[in-house]
Design an enzyme around this catalytic site. Structure first.
Site, PDB file in Angstrom:
ATOM      1  N   ASP A  73      -5.823  58.604 -75.855  1.00 34.93           N
ATOM      2  CA  ASP A  73      -5.863  59.122 -77.225  1.00 34.93           C
ATOM      3  C   ASP A  73      -5.529  60.607 -77.183  1.00 34.93           C
ATOM      4  O   ASP A  73      -5.331  61.178 -76.115  1.00 34.93           O
ATOM      5  CB  ASP A  73      -7.228  58.834 -77.867  1.00 34.93           C
ATOM      6  CG  ASP A  73      -8.365  59.548 -77.164  1.00 34.93           C
ATOM      7  OD1 ASP A  73      -8.104  60.368 -76.252  1.00 34.93           O
ATOM      8  OD2 ASP A  73      -9.530  59.295 -77.519  1.00 34.93           O
ATOM      9  N   SER A  74      -5.477  61.255 -78.340  1.00 36.13           N
ATOM     10  CA  SER A  74      -5.057  62.665 -78.376  1.00 36.13           C
ATOM     11  C   SER A  74      -6.224  63.608 -78.154  1.00 36.13           C
ATOM     12  O   SER A  74      -6.008  64.804 -77.970  1.00 36.13           O
ATOM     13  CB  SER A  74      -4.447  62.965 -79.740  1.00 36.13           C
ATOM     14  OG  SER A  74      -5.478  62.930 -80.725  1.00 36.13           O
ATOM     15  N   GLY A  75      -7.437  63.108 -78.206  1.00 38.05           N
ATOM     16  CA  GLY A  75      -8.619  63.961 -78.143  1.00 38.05           C
ATOM     17  C   GLY A  75      -9.108  64.373 -79.521  1.00 38.05           C
ATOM     18  O   GLY A  75     -10.208  64.888 -79.675  1.00 38.05           O
ATOM     19  N   GLY A  76      -8.269  64.146 -80.531  1.00 36.37           N
ATOM     20  CA  GLY A  76      -8.608  64.587 -81.888  1.00 36.37           C
ATOM     21  C   GLY A  76      -9.873  63.947 -82.432  1.00 36.37           C
ATOM     22  O   GLY A  76     -10.722  64.624 -83.001  1.00 36.37           O
ATOM     23  N   ASP A 127      -3.747  63.732 -84.676  1.00 42.38           N
ATOM     24  CA  ASP A 127      -3.777  63.498 -86.122  1.00 42.38           C
ATOM     25  C   ASP A 127      -5.072  64.064 -86.680  1.00 42.38           C
ATOM     26  O   ASP A 127      -6.017  64.295 -85.944  1.00 42.38           O
ATOM     27  CB  ASP A 127      -3.667  61.998 -86.448  1.00 42.38           C
ATOM     28  CG  ASP A 127      -4.770  61.176 -85.788  1.00 42.38           C
ATOM     29  OD1 ASP A 127      -5.326  61.631 -84.766  1.00 42.38           O
ATOM     30  OD2 ASP A 127      -5.078  60.083 -86.286  1.00 42.38           O
ATOM     31  N   GLN A 182      -1.726  57.777 -91.276  1.00 46.05           N
ATOM     32  CA  GLN A 182      -3.000  58.094 -91.926  1.00 46.05           C
ATOM     33  C   GLN A 182      -2.873  57.813 -93.421  1.00 46.05           C
ATOM     34  O   GLN A 182      -1.910  57.189 -93.848  1.00 46.05           O
ATOM     35  CB  GLN A 182      -3.374  59.547 -91.631  1.00 46.05           C
ATOM     36  CG  GLN A 182      -3.882  59.781 -90.198  1.00 46.05           C
ATOM     37  CD  GLN A 182      -5.284  59.216 -89.966  1.00 46.05           C
ATOM     38  OE1 GLN A 182      -5.949  58.741 -90.894  1.00 46.05           O
ATOM     39  NE2 GLN A 182      -5.737  59.250 -88.713  1.00 46.05           N
ATOM     40  N   ASP A 259      -8.237  48.769 -79.502  1.00 44.61           N
ATOM     41  CA  ASP A 259      -9.225  49.285 -78.567  1.00 44.61           C
ATOM     42  C   ASP A 259     -10.531  49.371 -79.322  1.00 44.61           C
ATOM     43  O   ASP A 259     -10.520  49.555 -80.553  1.00 44.61           O
ATOM     44  CB  ASP A 259      -8.847  50.689 -78.068  1.00 44.61           C
ATOM     45  CG  ASP A 259      -9.202  51.747 -79.087  1.00 44.61           C
ATOM     46  OD1 ASP A 259     -10.275  52.362 -78.965  1.00 44.61           O
ATOM     47  OD2 ASP A 259      -8.416  51.949 -80.043  1.00 44.61           O
ATOM     48  N   CYS A 297     -18.327  29.609 -72.002  1.00 45.68           N
ATOM     49  CA  CYS A 297     -17.642  30.735 -71.374  1.00 45.68           C
ATOM     50  C   CYS A 297     -17.474  30.497 -69.879  1.00 45.68           C
ATOM     51  O   CYS A 297     -18.388  30.006 -69.218  1.00 45.68           O
ATOM     52  CB  CYS A 297     -18.445  32.014 -71.612  1.00 45.68           C
ATOM     53  SG  CYS A 297     -17.710  33.464 -70.846  1.00 45.68           S
ATOM     54  N   CYS A 299     -16.760  32.956 -67.683  1.00 41.78           N
ATOM     55  CA  CYS A 299     -16.821  34.246 -66.977  1.00 41.78           C
ATOM     56  C   CYS A 299     -17.805  34.165 -65.812  1.00 41.78           C
ATOM     57  O   CYS A 299     -18.660  33.283 -65.778  1.00 41.78           O
ATOM     58  CB  CYS A 299     -17.197  35.372 -67.938  1.00 41.78           C
ATOM     59  SG  CYS A 299     -18.969  35.602 -68.174  1.00 41.78           S
ATOM     60  N   CYS A 302     -21.548  33.932 -66.873  1.00 39.54           N
ATOM     61  CA  CYS A 302     -22.000  32.653 -67.435  1.00 39.54           C
ATOM     62  C   CYS A 302     -21.984  31.530 -66.404  1.00 39.54           C
ATOM     63  O   CYS A 302     -22.760  30.578 -66.507  1.00 39.54           O
ATOM     64  CB  CYS A 302     -21.145  32.276 -68.638  1.00 39.54           C
ATOM     65  SG  CYS A 302     -21.411  33.368 -70.044  1.00 39.54           S
ATOM     66  N   HIS A 328     -19.286  39.749 -69.273  1.00 36.00           N
ATOM     67  CA  HIS A 328     -19.187  38.650 -70.240  1.00 36.00           C
ATOM     68  C   HIS A 328     -18.464  39.091 -71.514  1.00 36.00           C
ATOM     69  O   HIS A 328     -17.554  38.414 -71.999  1.00 36.00           O
ATOM     70  CB  HIS A 328     -20.565  38.085 -70.594  1.00 36.00           C
ATOM     71  CG  HIS A 328     -20.490  37.199 -71.797  1.00 36.00           C
ATOM     72  ND1 HIS A 328     -20.025  35.906 -71.729  1.00 36.00           N
ATOM     73  CD2 HIS A 328     -20.710  37.462 -73.125  1.00 36.00           C
ATOM     74  CE1 HIS A 328     -19.988  35.394 -72.965  1.00 36.00           C
ATOM     75  NE2 HIS A 328     -20.395  36.317 -73.820  1.00 36.00           N
TER      76      HIS A 328
HETATM   77 ZN    ZN Z   1     -19.545  34.667 -70.151  1.00 39.35          ZN
END
Ligand code: ZN
Length: 366
Positions: A73-76, A127, A182, A259, A297, A299, A302, A328
């Site tokens: 990201d820009s840090g903004g 921005d 924006q 994100d 799940c 993963c 699990c 998870h």
């Molecule tokens: Zn899981």
């Protein structure tokens, strides 16, 4: 999406690695989970350990030991969040570090320079992040300033790519730069912002300033009105979003990149995402529950551990509890994106979205 460190299947979710690490898990675990791209935070890395040090170490990929794509990201956003420690003017944002109180300025040029030194695959323009709610007039002024900053950021980026900015190392010659739309919750402003940002010309485009407290229906409406104004042959990135429902709703409206800290932060607070909605592992009802956190799940958490054990780890404050929950939740987010991509391949996204959202919200309705 093609980057200097490999391809990313879209639509994609980017786990958030604020300080160059995703909290609670190692890069190896991320790799096993199938994460293809990480997001890292310019503000934090600039203050510590510093972009000069990272450039000397060969850039962020080498410094943190992650060879796949990275977006910074820009840090903004972080600077704007320092409400009592920053001022904004036409040149940029001026702030005091949350670490030692030292004074810094983040301008469109400086944000591009820092990200050039970090060498991320995708750099974001600086921005102006408007607080919600804002009047239409405030949103318009802020959107117009963001456009002026975007033009400055692009000029700097082009100069950096030519390798002619003294004192700044371009750690990744293949870096791309994304512009940011924006305009608050006002679709008319969003359309202007999108059109003008595309005119400046970036490798791809993001929608910023959403998920800041507006109702989901308002966010979906703004996304619906904005994505048609952005090129369909470039990724469209919805910044800082969101819940599993937001991902499905937004892909259906043309978003390719996400994100969010929800899967990782909520894991550390004991919340696990499942197809039937989130559960709170600290709940007393799981004290004796030998079942897996999410029976559907696959993963590692699990497959191996019970709800009773994860609850015990959470109540004991064990680090492994945070790690297992994070594994998870990231699996759930990344797997949801895989299922979305599959539904798109088969041409059944609308059916998938309806079934997913119906099931995800059913428990909340009863
Ligand atoms: Zn899981």
């Amino acid at each position: 999406m093609r980057t200097a460190h490999g391809d990313v299947e879209t639509p994609a979710f980017m786990p958030v690695g604020t300080q160059g690490a995703v909290k609670g898990v190692t890069h190896r675990e991320l790799d096993t989970l199938g994460a293809e791209i990480l997001l890292s935070n310019t503000y934090h890395l600039y203050l510590r350990p510093g972009d000069d040090l990272i450039a000397r170490r060969g850039g962020l990929h080498r410094f943190i030991g992650w060879n796949k794509p990275i977006l910074t990201d820009s840090g903004g956003y972080q600077v704007f969040s320092l409400s009592d420690r920053r001022t904004i003017d036409e040149n940029g944002a001026h702030f005091r570090s949350h670490l030692d109180g030292s004074a810094h300025s983040l301008t469109p040029e400086k944000a591009a320079d820092i990200q050039a030194q970090l060498g991320s695959d995708v750099a974001m323009v600086l921005d102006e992040c408007l607080a919600h709610p804002a009047t239409e007039e405030a949103a318009r002024l802020s959107m117009e300033r963001t456009l002026r900053w975007a033009a400055r950021a692009r000029d700097r980026f082009v100069t950096l790519r030519e390798g002619t900015v003294p004192g700044v190392t371009m750690s990744n010659p293949g870096q791309a730069q994304f512009g940011i739309v924006q305009g608050g919750v006002f679709p008319g402003l969003r359309e202007v912002s999108a059109g003008e940002t595309v005119k400046i010309g970036f490798e791809a485009y993001a929608i910023g300033g959403l998920s800041v407290g507006e109702p989901p229906a308002v966010m979906y409406d703004v996304v619906s009105r904005t994505t048609p104004c952005l090129p369909s042959d470039r990724p469209r990135y919805l910044m800082g979003t969101g819940t599993p429902g937001d991902l499905v709703e937004s892909v259906a409206r043309g978003i390719d990149l996400f994100d969010c800290v929800l899967p990782t932060r909520n894991a550390r607070n004991g919340q696990l995402f499942t197809q039937d909605g989130p559960i709170s592992i600290k709940n007393a009802r799981y004290a004796d529950d030998q079942g897996p956190p999410d029976p559907e799940c696959g993963c590692p958490t699990c497959r191996t551990h019970s709800r009773a054990y994860l609850r015990h780890l959470f109540l004991s404050g064990e680090m492994a509890g945070s790690t297992l929950n994070t594994v998870h939740n990231l699996h759930f987010y990344l797997d949801t994106m895989r299922r979305i991509r599959e539904a798109i391949e088969f041409g059944i996204l609308a059916d998938f979205a309806r079934a997913f959202l119906d099931r995800y919200t059913r428990r909340a309705r009863h």
